[in-house]
Design an enzyme around this catalytic site. Structure first.
Site, PDB file in Angstrom:
ATOM      1  N   HIS A   1      16.094  36.751 -42.487  1.00 40.69           N
ATOM      2  CA  HIS A   1      15.274  35.672 -43.031  1.00 40.69           C
ATOM      3  C   HIS A   1      13.863  36.249 -43.247  1.00 40.69           C
ATOM      4  CE1 HIS A   1      18.312  32.841 -41.549  1.00 40.69           C
ATOM      5  NE2 HIS A   1      17.677  31.862 -42.173  1.00 40.69           N
TER       6      HIS A   1
ATOM      7  N   ASP B   1      24.723  25.028 -37.054  1.00 39.48           N
ATOM      8  CA  ASP B   1      24.096  23.867 -36.418  1.00 39.48           C
ATOM      9  C   ASP B   1      23.338  22.992 -37.416  1.00 39.48           C
ATOM     10  OD1 ASP B   1      22.472  26.075 -36.663  1.00 39.48           O
ATOM     11  OD2 ASP B   1      21.424  25.798 -34.763  1.00 39.48           O
TER      12      ASP B   1
ATOM     13  N   GLU C   1       9.942  33.428 -46.362  1.00 44.41           N
ATOM     14  CA  GLU C   1      10.162  31.980 -46.428  1.00 44.41           C
ATOM     15  C   GLU C   1       8.886  31.284 -45.943  1.00 44.41           C
ATOM     16  OE1 GLU C   1      13.000  30.439 -43.582  1.00 44.41           O
ATOM     17  OE2 GLU C   1      13.367  28.603 -44.715  1.00 44.41           O
TER      18      GLU C   1
ATOM     19  N   HIS D   1      23.908  27.497 -42.001  1.00 45.52           N
ATOM     20  CA  HIS D   1      23.804  27.531 -40.535  1.00 45.52           C
ATOM     21  C   HIS D   1      24.780  26.532 -39.914  1.00 45.52           C
ATOM     22  CE1 HIS D   1      19.991  29.915 -40.179  1.00 45.52           C
ATOM     23  NE2 HIS D   1      19.920  29.569 -41.444  1.00 45.52           N
TER      24      HIS D   1
ATOM     25  N   HIS E   1      24.707  31.549 -47.182  1.00 53.33           N
ATOM     26  CA  HIS E   1      23.611  31.246 -46.248  1.00 53.33           C
ATOM     27  C   HIS E   1      23.732  29.797 -45.802  1.00 53.33           C
ATOM     28  CE1 HIS E   1      19.311  32.233 -44.893  1.00 53.33           C
ATOM     29  NE2 HIS E   1      19.606  31.033 -44.390  1.00 53.33           N
TER      30      HIS E   1
ATOM     31  N   ASP F   1      21.881  26.536 -47.002  1.00 54.21           N
ATOM     32  CA  ASP F   1      21.108  26.660 -45.760  1.00 54.21           C
ATOM     33  C   ASP F   1      21.639  25.701 -44.688  1.00 54.21           C
ATOM     34  OD1 ASP F   1      19.266  28.004 -44.236  1.00 54.21           O
ATOM     35  OD2 ASP F   1      17.513  26.901 -44.960  1.00 54.21           O
TER      36      ASP F   1
HETATM   37 ZN    ZN Z   1      18.515  30.044 -42.955  1.00 53.87          ZN
END
Ligand code: ZN
Length: 349
Positions: free
Chosen positions: A201, A20, A204, A18, A16, A282
């Site tokens: 997702h 960006d 969260e 990202h 997991h 993340d």
């Molecule tokens: Zn995420």
């Protein structure tokens, strides 16, 4: 070898992360220069507050603003390839041997790329990284909660062309409070029809009802975060029985206030109750973290032992979206390295 050294040397996965959320300030400066865009500063350290949060981050919405700063620089094939390549480079520095990098194709189209083009370029960058650093790398394409059904269907459609050619799954991300999982049934029905694995997702910024919806109606076989699972005993037992892995991202989960501080973080509780989960970063750039740090944090704050961490690492291999033969190879590879490090006994398994 002491524990910190071992944590750094152990082979790891990151499922997991990202794209960006990994852009280095130095890369940002180079991309800004290429595009003739002025940055608020030309000193790397001065850029950090624009791309990184601290422990004082108030919620997911604030956390997500950091991406707005970076996105304008990631609109060309070249930029996407470069950043994807660097994600693999950074992964290799922390002994990650398999990584699933996610990004939202619709957010990279300002300069005319199609959703499919952007997936193509990220895969090319990962492949270059894979060849250079020996880290296996795959893509997950993200649908956005604030985008239309049509825009998200387009992502699923584009993703289907790359399934088995660098892409392994699709995801749903963005503002979970405003856009519950139930709005996206049609989008993920298409993913199921096309045979694309799904992670969502959920749990969260909103409660366990989103986790339940993601599994029962969106076909999720993994859950991004799922921190708030503990709020419902029934959803918790469903997740345990179905053996759905949660992709926990400890530092990020604290920063986005998925729970109120480390004392309330349920990672030990989930482990003891037999909930499957993996440990991930993340957004190493935004969160100021790396995978070794994440393991160090759970060892320090929750007393995870090397044996338990080995289990979590192998959970990660098992939870990966790799084809079964590739997964078996990766598992063998991990077991051999872990045995050499003295934290795993192949004969006992
Ligand atoms: Zn995420």
């Amino acid at each position: 070898m002491d524990m910190l050294r071992l944590l750094s040397e152990m082979p790891k996965v990151d499922l997991h992360i990202h794209l960006d959320g990994c852009v280095k300030p130095a890369t940002l400066m180079r991309l800004a220069d290429q595009r003739g865009i002025a940055l608020p500063s030309n000193v790397e350290s001065d850029l950090l507050p624009y791309v990184q949060v601290g422990e004082d981050c108030t919620n997911l919405t604030e956390y997500l603003t950091k991406f707005d700063f970076v996105l304008p620089f990631l609109q060309t094939g070249e930029a996407l390839e470069q950043v994807a390549f660097e994600v693999v480079e950074q992964a290799a520095e922390h002994r990650i041997r398999y990584i699933e990098v996610r990004f939202a194709p619709q957010l990279h189209r300002k300069d005319g790329l199609s959703a499919g083009d952007s997936i193509h370029h990220v895969i090319e960058g990962l492949k270059r990284g894979e060849a250079r650093f020996g880290v296996k790398a795959r893509v997950i394409a993200i649908c956005m909660r604030n985008h239309s059904v049509a825009a998200n269907m387009e992502v699923i459609e584009a993703a289907s062309h790359y399934l088995g050619h660098g892409l392994v799954a699709v995801d749903l991300a963005g503002d979970e409070t405003t856009y519950p999982a139930s709005l996206f049934r049609e989008v993920f029905a298409l993913a199921r029809t096309l045979g694309i694995p799904v992670t969502i997702h959920a749990g969260e910024a909103a409660g366990p009802e989103n986790i339940e919806e993601a599994v029962l109606h969106l076909g999720a076989s993994r859950i991004g975060h799922g921190v708030r699972l503990k709020e419902s005993a029934s959803v918790m037992s469903m997740i345990r029985e179905l053996r759905i892995p949660l992709e926990l991202c400890p530092t990020s989960n604290i920063q986005t206030k998925a729970v109120n501080g480390w004392d309330a973080y349920p990672i030990r509780e989930y482990y003891d109750q037999g909930i499957l989960f993996t440990v991930n970063t993340d957004n190493p750039g935004v969160s100021g973290t790396d995978i070794t740090k994440e393991y160090r944090v759970i060892a320090e704050k929750f007393g995870f032992t090397l044996v338990e961490i080995t289990t979590l690492i192998l959970n990660g291999v098992e939870a990966s979206f790799l084809e079964s033969n590739e997964k078996a190879d990766l598992k063998r590879d991990f077991e051999e390295i872990l045995e050499k490090l003295g934290v795993y006994d192949l004969k006992k398994h």
